[in-house]
Enzyme design. Structure first.
Site, PDB file in Angstrom:
ATOM      1  CD  GLU A   1      36.829  26.452  49.439  1.00 40.47           C
ATOM      2  OE1 GLU A   1      37.343  25.928  48.430  1.00 40.47           O
ATOM      3  OE2 GLU A   1      35.767  27.113  49.376  1.00 40.47           O
TER       4      GLU A   1
ATOM      5  CG  HIS B   1      36.159  22.486  46.220  1.00 38.53           C
ATOM      6  ND1 HIS B   1      35.292  22.065  45.236  1.00 38.53           N
ATOM      7  CD2 HIS B   1      35.580  23.580  46.788  1.00 38.53           C
ATOM      8  CE1 HIS B   1      34.238  22.866  45.216  1.00 38.53           C
ATOM      9  NE2 HIS B   1      34.377  23.779  46.151  1.00 38.53           N
TER      10      HIS B   1
ATOM     11  CG  HIS C   1      36.266  16.529  43.211  1.00 42.45           C
ATOM     12  ND1 HIS C   1      35.311  17.387  42.697  1.00 42.45           N
ATOM     13  CD2 HIS C   1      36.172  15.402  42.455  1.00 42.45           C
ATOM     14  CE1 HIS C   1      34.681  16.809  41.699  1.00 42.45           C
ATOM     15  NE2 HIS C   1      35.183  15.607  41.523  1.00 42.45           N
TER      16      HIS C   1
END
Length: 716
Positions: free
Chosen positions: A507, A510, A513
């Site tokens: 996670e 992410h 990102h």
């Protein structure tokens, strides 16, 4: 993730310009103006907290619906102004103007969407039910407005449009494609029909999600005695007792259900009857013919989606969904997945015999059953690798894993530093918030972490933006990671399984990102990428969690502080390719089932869901009698509500990208700042500013190759 492919993407959030907005015609102009003019609630202006972080102390349950309705009305006004403009359409006054619209709605819904997923209640669920059709109608009224599309098309076809480059060109193309995809080229009668279908689908998806969350909590099995839970640790039994008391069963024991088919306790429970009770509760939670049954909803959603695809001219809903993907057709996706079946089925058969022999040696006369697989797999793993999950957990205290592991790796690779912010409000007391700084001290963004399972939190794990990065809006990212780690009993340490640890790294991939987003336009920022690309950064980031230098930083015994022994790490790595029959098998069968569901005609979709599932699984070539899909049809939230319809294959596709990408890292010096800059420059900080294949080639120098994944999975 490699073995526990959680819901890594964020819940559906309406960012400004991301979904485009709300129906322009559903409210009269005067009504919309009045609603916006009179709204003075907590979302009327951006939060005054750092980086516009949500001020949870200022929100009441009664605030949400007025704020969302005001956001809808404001979006209508903004879109109406673009549509009725007298000036000739240009990139700035049409495409960028659409992108600018929806600030109020985006502010509200980015927080509301997280709360209804992670900390919901009856009031929030009622608001969600009320507003979801309004939002569906809003989007239809924008994307199906002939006058607005005429302006978008004029810019798209103009010399000015064709001369655009870089992010501007990508924004124009994705905006035009989105209008066409959503039905802008349909006739008036077809648009009316499409709006009605979209409205009904939105209602059903919301109802499905709410019913599944309720059922997952309600169907948790209750046991009368601690003896029935033999094999669990004392801390786990204490947690089961506390949950039973909380739910009105004092003196008894309750095992909360995870969102997946497999349940963690199945690997430990020595009582076979208890294992079967837990298994039955899991697989039948929403298909028992009672008030929690979702199968009728599934039939309705699948049929409506198939009808929608037919209306817009696509052969099936899977083809319709894949218009913007890295993999272009459901046929290509299925061909990719079927490539794993021969080796994987051979592995499943080999492992099934191994586990059946172990069961027989223990005196079990009945054939191996699905509720036996995890239990005997753990026994064989202990025997073969001398590895016990209870040996591992004491080294993975949750907050140390986050701060000295996840954050440590980000510091060594990208130069990031983190500062705890106990003063920032949170929506649950078990959360923490952090400032994230660049190597030069510049504030990059804010990060929130919500790790523990709750009965009012949907299952899985995900990342969400409270605030999206955008130079157009002058905003920096405010991001949350949400997990479902079993909470500790009172007074006990918060310990994570190795699987939980990998989810934390996943996670945070992410989150990186989103944190590294450096885009002008919010609809191209950070994680606003295709479903079969967005899981690449997260799965890639898992690899940092097992690097020796990272492990030695965070994997320390919660009582003694001793670093995890090298021989235990060796055992973990040696065991990593064991039980692939389950590890990859349950994910692959779920992905193939998803693809099968969304290639049906409307007539085919109307059949009984469990009968269709049985036929699809039988045709998969996998041993689904012993290893059912990770999510069975009636509780497959990813595809019936979370936006992964015809996209669950993306977890396997992006795992291939991640292993191939990590192969490049290992061949080029490992975890170094130079490699970190290359990762950030080529894909992690690029959002959707380039073609996804181009980004991957920029990173590795070649097209995706499956061999590193086969090697990592022990299938080569």
């Amino acid at each position: 993730m490699k073995t526990r492919l959680m819901a890594a993407a964020a819940p559906l959030v309406l960012g400004a310009g991301l979904l485009g907005g709300i129906p322009v015609t559903a409210f009269a102009k005067d009504a919309a103006t009045a609603t916006v003019a009179t709204y003075s609630g907590p979302f009327a202006k951006p939060s005054t907290l750092d980086l516009q972080a949500p001020d949870f102390t200022a929100y009441k349950d009664t605030d949400w619906q007025p704020a969302i309705e005001a956001g809808i009305a404001a979006k209508r006004q903004e879109i109406r102004a673009i549509t009725l403009a007298r000036s000739a359409p240009t990139f700035e006054n049409t495409i960028v103007a659409i992108e600018r619209s929806g600030d109020l709605l985006g502010r509200v819904y980015s927080v509301f969407g997280q709360l209804t997923s992670a900390n919901t209640n009856d009031t929030l669920d009622a608001v969600d039910t009320a507003v979801s059709p309004l939002i569906s109608a809003l989007n239809d009224d924008i994307y199906l407005d002939e006058r607005l599309f005429a302006r978008v098309k004029a810019v798209h076809d103009s010399p000015q449009g064709k001369a655009l480059t870089g992010e501007d060109a990508m924004l124009l193309q994705t905006t035009y494609d989105k209008f066409v995809h959503r039905g802008a080229l349909l006739s008036s009668a077809q648009k009316t029909e499409l709006k009605a279908m979209n409205l009904e689908i939105a209602k059903l998806e919301t109802a499905f999600s709410q019913k599944l969350t309720t059922a997952t909590a309600a169907k948790a099995p209750v046991f009368d005695t601690a003896a029935e839970l033999a094999g669990l640790s004392q801390a786990e039994i204490a947690a089961a007792a506390a949950l039973a008391t909380e739910k009105g069963h004092p003196g008894k024991f309750m095992l909360a259900l995870n969102n997946t088919t497999q349940q963690a306790a199945l690997s430990s429970l020595t009582n076979r009857t208890s294992r079967k009770r837990l298994w039955d509760a899991s697989v039948n939670r929403t298909s028992g013919g009672d008030a929690y049954d979702t199968t009728a909803m599934v039939t309705q959603i699948a049929t409506l989606r198939a009808r929608k695809a037919k209306l817009v001219g696509a052969p099936d809903f899977a083809t319709y969904q894949m218009y913007d993907r890295m993999v272009k057709t459901p046929g290509q996706a299925m061909e990719f997945m079927k490539g794993f079946v021969p080796a994987l089925r051979a592995t499943q058969d080999r492992e099934a015999k191994l586990l059946a022999d172990a069961a027989k040696a223990e005196g079990q006369s009945e054939p191996l059953a699905p509720w036996d697989w995890a239990y005997y797999a753990e026994k064989v793993r202990k025997a073969r690798y001398n590895l016990d999950e209870n040996q591992i957990k004491p080294y993975f205290e949750v907050w140390r894993t986050l701060e000295d592991g996840v954050f440590f790796a980000a510091n060594k690779t990208y130069g990031l530093t983190f500062k705890r912010r106990a003063d920032l409000p949170v929506y649950h007391p078990t959360m923490r918030a952090y400032e994230v700084h660049e190597a030069d001290g510049t504030l990059l963004g804010l990060f929130y972490f919500d790790p523990f399972a709750r009965s009012n939190k949907r299952g899985g794990a995900w990342m969400n933006n409270f605030v999206e990065q955008s130079y157009l809006h002058g905003t920096k990212p405010v991001i949350t990671n949400t997990l479902n780690i079993a909470p500790p009993a009172e007074g006990q340490p918060a310990l994570a399984s190795f699987d939980d640890v990998m989810t934390m790294f996943h996670e945070f991939g992410h989150a990186l990102h989103g944190l590294f987003a450096s885009q002008k336009y919010p609809s191209l920022s950070g994680t606003s990428t295709a479903r079969d690309f967005v899981e690449f950064p997260s799965q890639f980031n898992e690899n940092f969690g097992t690097l020796p230098v990272v492990l030695n930083s965070y994997a320390k015994h919660y009582q003694t502080g001793a670093v995890i022994p090298a021989d235990l790490v060796t055992k973990i790595k040696a065991a990593s390719t064991f039980n692939q029959g389950l590890g990859l098998g349950e994910t692959l069968s779920a992905a193939m089932l998803d693809n099968d569901w969304h290639q049906l005609t409307p007539e085919q979709a109307a059949q009984a869901p469990m009968a269709f599932e049985a036929k699809a699984l039988a045709a998969s070539g996998l041993a689904t009698d012993l290893i059912p899909p990770r999510y069975r049809t009636p509780y497959f939230r990813h595809i019936w509500d979370n936006g992964y319809a015809a996209g669950y294959y993306s977890y396997i596709w992006t795992e291939m990208l991640a292993h191939d990408g990590w192969d490049w890292v290992e061949k080029n010096g490992g975890m170094t700042r130079a490699n970190g800059e290359h990762i950030r420059k080529t894909f992690l900080g690029q959002g959707h500013t380039k073609d996804f294949g181009e980004m991957f080639r920029d990173f590795t120098g070649h097209d995706p190759q499956v061999e590193p994944m086969l090697k990592a999975r022990g299938l080569k």
